[in-house]
Write an enzyme that holds these catalytic residues in place. Structure first.
Site, PDB file in Angstrom:
ATOM      1  N   ASP A  43       0.849  -1.196   0.000  1.00 46.59           N
ATOM      2  CA  ASP A  43       0.000   0.000   0.000  1.00 46.59           C
ATOM      3  C   ASP A  43       0.880   1.240   0.000  1.00 46.59           C
ATOM      4  O   ASP A  43       1.612   1.480   0.959  1.00 46.59           O
ATOM      5  CB  ASP A  43      -0.931   0.019   1.214  1.00 46.59           C
ATOM      6  CG  ASP A  43      -2.010  -1.050   1.128  1.00 46.59           C
ATOM      7  OD1 ASP A  43      -2.461  -1.338   0.002  1.00 46.59           O
ATOM      8  OD2 ASP A  43      -2.383  -1.593   2.170  1.00 46.59           O
ATOM      9  N   ASN A  48       7.240  10.495  -4.218  1.00 48.83           N
ATOM     10  CA  ASN A  48       8.113  11.662  -4.126  1.00 48.83           C
ATOM     11  C   ASN A  48       9.173  11.592  -5.212  1.00 48.83           C
ATOM     12  O   ASN A  48       9.501  10.513  -5.701  1.00 48.83           O
ATOM     13  CB  ASN A  48       8.813  11.698  -2.757  1.00 48.83           C
ATOM     14  CG  ASN A  48       7.828  11.667  -1.609  1.00 48.83           C
ATOM     15  OD1 ASN A  48       6.769  12.268  -1.665  1.00 48.83           O
ATOM     16  ND2 ASN A  48       8.175  10.947  -0.562  1.00 48.83           N
ATOM     17  N   ARG A  59      22.676  12.565  -0.316  1.00 52.61           N
ATOM     18  CA  ARG A  59      21.440  12.791   0.441  1.00 52.61           C
ATOM     19  C   ARG A  59      21.273  11.605   1.377  1.00 52.61           C
ATOM     20  O   ARG A  59      21.236  10.470   0.950  1.00 52.61           O
ATOM     21  CB  ARG A  59      20.236  12.910  -0.489  1.00 52.61           C
ATOM     22  CG  ARG A  59      20.305  14.104  -1.427  1.00 52.61           C
ATOM     23  CD  ARG A  59      19.063  14.179  -2.298  1.00 52.61           C
ATOM     24  NE  ARG A  59      19.128  15.257  -3.249  1.00 52.61           N
ATOM     25  CZ  ARG A  59      18.665  16.489  -3.031  1.00 52.61           C
ATOM     26  NH1 ARG A  59      18.099  16.788  -1.884  1.00 52.61           N
ATOM     27  NH2 ARG A  59      18.764  17.413  -3.969  1.00 52.61           N
ATOM     28  N   HIS A  62      18.571   8.996   6.051  1.00 53.50           N
ATOM     29  CA  HIS A  62      17.321   9.406   6.676  1.00 53.50           C
ATOM     30  C   HIS A  62      16.400   8.228   6.982  1.00 53.50           C
ATOM     31  O   HIS A  62      16.409   7.236   6.277  1.00 53.50           O
ATOM     32  CB  HIS A  62      16.541  10.353   5.752  1.00 53.50           C
ATOM     33  CG  HIS A  62      17.347  11.503   5.260  1.00 53.50           C
ATOM     34  ND1 HIS A  62      17.276  11.925   3.956  1.00 53.50           N
ATOM     35  CD2 HIS A  62      18.234  12.316   5.864  1.00 53.50           C
ATOM     36  CE1 HIS A  62      18.087  12.956   3.790  1.00 53.50           C
ATOM     37  NE2 HIS A  62      18.687  13.200   4.929  1.00 53.50           N
ATOM     38  N   LYS A  72      10.353   2.577   1.717  1.00 54.38           N
ATOM     39  CA  LYS A  72      10.617   3.339   0.496  1.00 54.38           C
ATOM     40  C   LYS A  72      10.960   2.348  -0.609  1.00 54.38           C
ATOM     41  O   LYS A  72      11.663   1.370  -0.382  1.00 54.38           O
ATOM     42  CB  LYS A  72      11.818   4.275   0.674  1.00 54.38           C
ATOM     43  CG  LYS A  72      11.617   5.405   1.636  1.00 54.38           C
ATOM     44  CD  LYS A  72      12.885   6.236   1.722  1.00 54.38           C
ATOM     45  CE  LYS A  72      12.754   7.318   2.761  1.00 54.38           C
ATOM     46  NZ  LYS A  72      14.023   8.044   2.932  1.00 54.38           N
ATOM     47  N   TYR A 132      10.498   8.001  -5.558  1.00 54.75           N
ATOM     48  CA  TYR A 132      10.251   7.180  -4.374  1.00 54.75           C
ATOM     49  C   TYR A 132       8.772   6.854  -4.240  1.00 54.75           C
ATOM     50  O   TYR A 132       7.932   7.747  -4.296  1.00 54.75           O
ATOM     51  CB  TYR A 132      10.562   7.953  -3.090  1.00 54.75           C
ATOM     52  CG  TYR A 132      11.921   8.511  -2.901  1.00 54.75           C
ATOM     53  CD1 TYR A 132      12.737   7.992  -1.909  1.00 54.75           C
ATOM     54  CD2 TYR A 132      12.379   9.591  -3.643  1.00 54.75           C
ATOM     55  CE1 TYR A 132      13.980   8.525  -1.673  1.00 54.75           C
ATOM     56  CE2 TYR A 132      13.624  10.129  -3.414  1.00 54.75           C
ATOM     57  CZ  TYR A 132      14.423   9.595  -2.435  1.00 54.75           C
ATOM     58  OH  TYR A 132      15.654  10.120  -2.208  1.00 54.75           O
ATOM     59  N   ASP A 168      22.449  17.129   6.754  1.00 58.64           N
ATOM     60  CA  ASP A 168      23.014  15.783   6.689  1.00 58.64           C
ATOM     61  C   ASP A 168      24.426  15.717   7.279  1.00 58.64           C
ATOM     62  O   ASP A 168      24.847  14.669   7.764  1.00 58.64           O
ATOM     63  CB  ASP A 168      22.999  15.253   5.263  1.00 58.64           C
ATOM     64  CG  ASP A 168      21.587  14.909   4.804  1.00 58.64           C
ATOM     65  OD1 ASP A 168      20.690  14.765   5.657  1.00 58.64           O
ATOM     66  OD2 ASP A 168      21.384  14.780   3.583  1.00 58.64           O
TER      67      ASP A 168
END
Length: 188
Positions: A43, A48, A59, A62, A72, A132, A168
């Site tokens: 689901d 993104n 990046r 996270h 993700k 994503y 970061d």
């Protein structure tokens, strides 16, 4: 869809199962039934995208704490990136282990990042765009991160990062209490 195991428990690489001819090919990028048959989240709540203009943009790393911990599914749709998943689930057999793989517009491979794992990437080309699929809404108060260069984990990046955000670079050394490791228990 073709699912490949990784050294991180629950993380997968997902390749397209192409059906093609001289015109090109057709393939499913997401199938709820196939995901569920693999025991994976099926689901999706958000989709993104992220564009990094400069090669060498890092990046990550996270994640979100429960109850907003998120799965993700990451795909590179332009350029190329080195994608990393880091297991922060204390009851996982791969706790504190990481796995990385190249995702590119050319190979069309996707990374499935389970709940309780940190995620990040380093761009390998200019103008790299990632896409994503996410199963939980962003919750800023439950967001956490670990430094991409934290010696506790020893992530080996394919190149030195050229661009890293202040956010970061500022994540603290790994501390199970601050990083909410107990809140990630049971997400394996």
């Amino acid at each position: 869809m073709v699912f490949r195991e990784t050294p991180v428990a629950g993380a997968r690489l997902i390749d397209l199962e192409k059906r093609g001819d001289d015109r090109g090919f057709f393939a499913r990028v997401f199938c709820r039934k196939e995901m569920a048959n693999q025991g994976l989240v099926s689901d999706i709540l958000q989709i993104n995208t992220s564009l990094s203009v400069q090669k060498g943009t890092l990046r990550g790393m996270h994640y979100q704490l429960a109850p907003s911990a998120e799965v993700k599914i990451v795909r590179c749709i332009r350029g190329a990136l080195f994608d990393v998943v880091l297991d922060l689930r204390p009851d996982s057999p791969s706790f504190c282990r990481w796995f990385g793989a190249e995702l590119s517009a050319e190979n069309r491979t996707m990374m499935y990042v389970p709940k309780g794992c940190a995620h990040g990437f380093l761009t390998l080309e200019e103008n790299t765009e990632a896409f994503y699929l996410v199963d939980s809404a962003y919750a800023p108060d439950l967001e956490r991160g670990v430094r991409y260069d934290d010696l506790q984990f020893g992530i080996v990046w394919p190149a030195a990062p050229a661009e890293v955000s202040q956010k970061d670079r500022s994540w603290p050394d790994f501390d199970p209490a601050w990083h909410g490791v107990e809140q990630l228990r049971g997400l394996t």
